[in-house]
Write a protein that holds these residues in place. Sequence first.
Motif, PDB file in Angstrom:
ATOM      1  N   ARG A 198      -1.028  -7.660   8.436  1.00 58.88           N
ATOM      2  CA  ARG A 198      -0.956  -5.799   8.083  1.00 58.88           C
ATOM      3  C   ARG A 198       0.277  -4.896   8.798  1.00 58.88           C
ATOM      4  O   ARG A 198      -0.785  -4.158   9.629  1.00 58.88           O
ATOM      5  N   CYS A 199       1.018  -4.619   8.583  1.00 55.12           N
ATOM      6  CA  CYS A 199       1.795  -3.741   9.112  1.00 55.12           C
ATOM      7  C   CYS A 199       3.083  -3.899   8.484  1.00 55.12           C
ATOM      8  O   CYS A 199       3.821  -3.971   7.989  1.00 55.12           O
ATOM      9  N   GLY A 200       3.463  -1.807   8.042  1.00 57.19           N
ATOM     10  CA  GLY A 200       4.297  -1.887   7.666  1.00 57.19           C
ATOM     11  C   GLY A 200       4.878  -0.646   7.744  1.00 57.19           C
ATOM     12  O   GLY A 200       4.319   0.223   9.202  1.00 57.19           O
ATOM     13  N   LYS A 259      19.002  13.079   2.774  1.00 61.74           N
ATOM     14  CA  LYS A 259      18.606  13.956   2.004  1.00 61.74           C
ATOM     15  C   LYS A 259      17.720  13.246   1.009  1.00 61.74           C
ATOM     16  O   LYS A 259      17.222  14.823   0.144  1.00 61.74           O
ATOM     17  N   CYS A 260      17.401  13.024   0.593  1.00 68.93           N
ATOM     18  CA  CYS A 260      17.235  12.083  -1.067  1.00 68.93           C
ATOM     19  C   CYS A 260      16.661  10.735  -0.917  1.00 68.93           C
ATOM     20  O   CYS A 260      15.829  10.286  -2.023  1.00 68.93           O
ATOM     21  N   ALA A 261      16.692  10.167   0.308  1.00 63.10           N
ATOM     22  CA  ALA A 261      15.743   8.361   0.235  1.00 63.10           C
ATOM     23  C   ALA A 261      14.517   8.931   1.212  1.00 63.10           C
ATOM     24  O   ALA A 261      14.149   9.235   2.359  1.00 63.10           O
ATOM     25  N   LEU A 262      13.514   8.221   0.556  1.00 63.23           N
ATOM     26  CA  LEU A 262      12.603   7.460   1.654  1.00 63.23           C
ATOM     27  C   LEU A 262      12.655   6.212   1.602  1.00 63.23           C
ATOM     28  O   LEU A 262      13.287   5.109   0.507  1.00 63.23           O
ATOM     29  N   GLU A 263      12.368   5.477   2.798  1.00 66.01           N
ATOM     30  CA  GLU A 263      12.783   4.056   2.784  1.00 66.01           C
ATOM     31  C   GLU A 263      11.098   3.413   3.285  1.00 66.01           C
ATOM     32  O   GLU A 263      10.643   3.789   4.593  1.00 66.01           O
ATOM     33  N   PHE A 264      11.144   2.167   2.672  1.00 64.47           N
ATOM     34  CA  PHE A 264       9.564   1.548   2.891  1.00 64.47           C
ATOM     35  C   PHE A 264      10.319  -0.185   3.592  1.00 64.47           C
ATOM     36  O   PHE A 264      11.247  -0.403   3.212  1.00 64.47           O
ATOM     37  N   ARG A 265       9.177  -0.430   5.265  1.00 62.80           N
ATOM     38  CA  ARG A 265       9.980  -1.555   5.811  1.00 62.80           C
ATOM     39  C   ARG A 265       8.469  -2.155   6.173  1.00 62.80           C
ATOM     40  O   ARG A 265       7.591  -1.849   5.834  1.00 62.80           O
ATOM     41  N   SER A 266       8.650  -3.216   6.117  1.00 62.24           N
ATOM     42  CA  SER A 266       7.585  -4.506   6.428  1.00 62.24           C
ATOM     43  C   SER A 266       7.765  -5.176   7.679  1.00 62.24           C
ATOM     44  O   SER A 266       8.841  -5.768   7.531  1.00 62.24           O
ATOM     45  N   PHE A 267       6.774  -5.380   8.187  1.00 65.43           N
ATOM     46  CA  PHE A 267       6.685  -6.421   8.928  1.00 65.43           C
ATOM     47  C   PHE A 267       6.233  -7.714   8.745  1.00 65.43           C
ATOM     48  O   PHE A 267       6.384  -9.313   9.079  1.00 65.43           O
ATOM     49  N   CYS A 271       0.647  -0.652  -0.020  1.00 65.42           N
ATOM     50  CA  CYS A 271       0.071  -0.073  -0.306  1.00 65.42           C
ATOM     51  C   CYS A 271       0.547   1.399  -0.103  1.00 65.42           C
ATOM     52  O   CYS A 271       0.403   2.311  -0.911  1.00 65.42           O
ATOM     53  N   ASP A 272       2.045   1.277   0.922  1.00 64.87           N
ATOM     54  CA  ASP A 272       3.131   2.453   0.887  1.00 64.87           C
ATOM     55  C   ASP A 272       2.965   2.660  -0.337  1.00 64.87           C
ATOM     56  O   ASP A 272       3.479   4.412  -0.909  1.00 64.87           O
ATOM     57  N   THR A 273       3.517   1.697  -0.682  1.00 66.56           N
ATOM     58  CA  THR A 273       4.553   1.938  -2.318  1.00 66.56           C
ATOM     59  C   THR A 273       3.609   2.693  -3.291  1.00 66.56           C
ATOM     60  O   THR A 273       4.108   3.092  -4.277  1.00 66.56           O
ATOM     61  N   GLY A 274       2.247   2.295  -2.903  1.00 66.88           N
ATOM     62  CA  GLY A 274       1.606   2.099  -4.651  1.00 66.88           C
ATOM     63  C   GLY A 274       1.094   4.033  -4.167  1.00 66.88           C
ATOM     64  O   GLY A 274       0.725   5.345  -4.699  1.00 66.88           O
TER      65      GLY A 274
END
Length: 409
Positions: free
Chosen positions: A257-259, A239-247, A110-113
């Motif tokens: 469902r949690c990240g 300065k330039c990155a977002l990070e997506f992580r998931s459980f 969901c987050d990456t979308g």
Amino acid sequence: MAQINDNFLKLKAGYLFPEIGRRVSAFTEANPDKAASLIRCGIGDVTEPLPLAVREAMHKAVDELGNRDTFRGYGPEQGYDFLRNAVADNFYQDLPLTAADIFISDGSKCDTGNILDIFGPGNKIAVTDPVYPVYVDTNVMIGNTGEADEDGRYEGLVYLPCTAENNFVPALPAEKVDIIYLCYPNNPTGASATRDQLKAWVDYAIENDSIILYDAAYEAFIQDSEVPRSIYEIEGAEKCALEFRSFSKNGGFTGVRCGFIAIPETVTGASSTGERISIKSLWSRRTSTKFNGASYPVQRGAEAIFSEAGKAQVSALVEHYMGNAALLREACTEIGLSVFGGENAPYVWVACPEGLTSWDMFDKMLNDANVVITPGSGFGAAGEGYFRISAFNSRENVIEVCNRLKKHL
Ligand code: MLT
């Protein structure tokens, strides 16, 4: 008359995994005698039970909700402090992030979308090829692309080929791009990126004023201490990155469902007037409007992953799945196939036997070996000629898959 979003009409067939599901259902309907012995190594879905520490925390949280004194209604949209603090303390200790930079969600898919909500039209977007299909399809849906060509490549996207020659870590683009999706450890190839490779990407992003959307959903599976676990281990990434992580994959939360997304205050984008705007402030605003937070019992369960017992139980799960990956690698190597990944990621990426396409291989594995794999071409044109085996399974099933691979290939 209600007009639909025409961009959806540009999407190719079905989303990969439901498409595989449809083909598998057709196969089991036609071959009911084979249904019971079918082994699914397609979608990367966990098979082992939730860690005890997680279950205990969730039970306790549910009981709290059953008591007037401890009942909770709406939670903070960005996540409860107890979980944001646990994430910051455990994943980002000594890195330039705080709990306020963590946004808890219902998962990385969901987050990456959803992240595309806060970016305007006209961005030049780069994706790897092969790629996790969500990055591409969500850009199509929102109108960031033209039509797809016959190989399934959409006009307007910059595709970065990941091949055996570049160890499945793409070269920097020759042109300037605004948004770059990177996923390491990689889905689908199972490759990992070195510190130097990530540094080159961070330097590129800073130089070109681009933003990296870094998907680290498989971080827990890294075995090599030299491989960076977070993009923020790379100087300048804040300065330039977002990070997506998931459980999902470490804690077995694919169904729970949690990240979260980590968004440092220092990442900015430009408005149409050229004003610099904090990405974090936009995401926070978007979240308050469109989300009411992951559920309380789920967030308590995720917090328990960071308890002493939780950490030990998660490492046992990781060890189990990586043991499976090692067996799958060994079996494919023994048959004489070229094998990649599976060392710092739960996916084994295998070159198809000479003369077989990815979907030929899918059909062969389904019909002959009664095993579901994922065709590499489903992840993009550069995935043609490969197939992916997921290591998320019971040990018993993986041993059986290895035997069937040896028998049928
Ligand atoms: C996969 O098999 O690629 C993953 O399970 C997909 C996902 O995590 O959404």
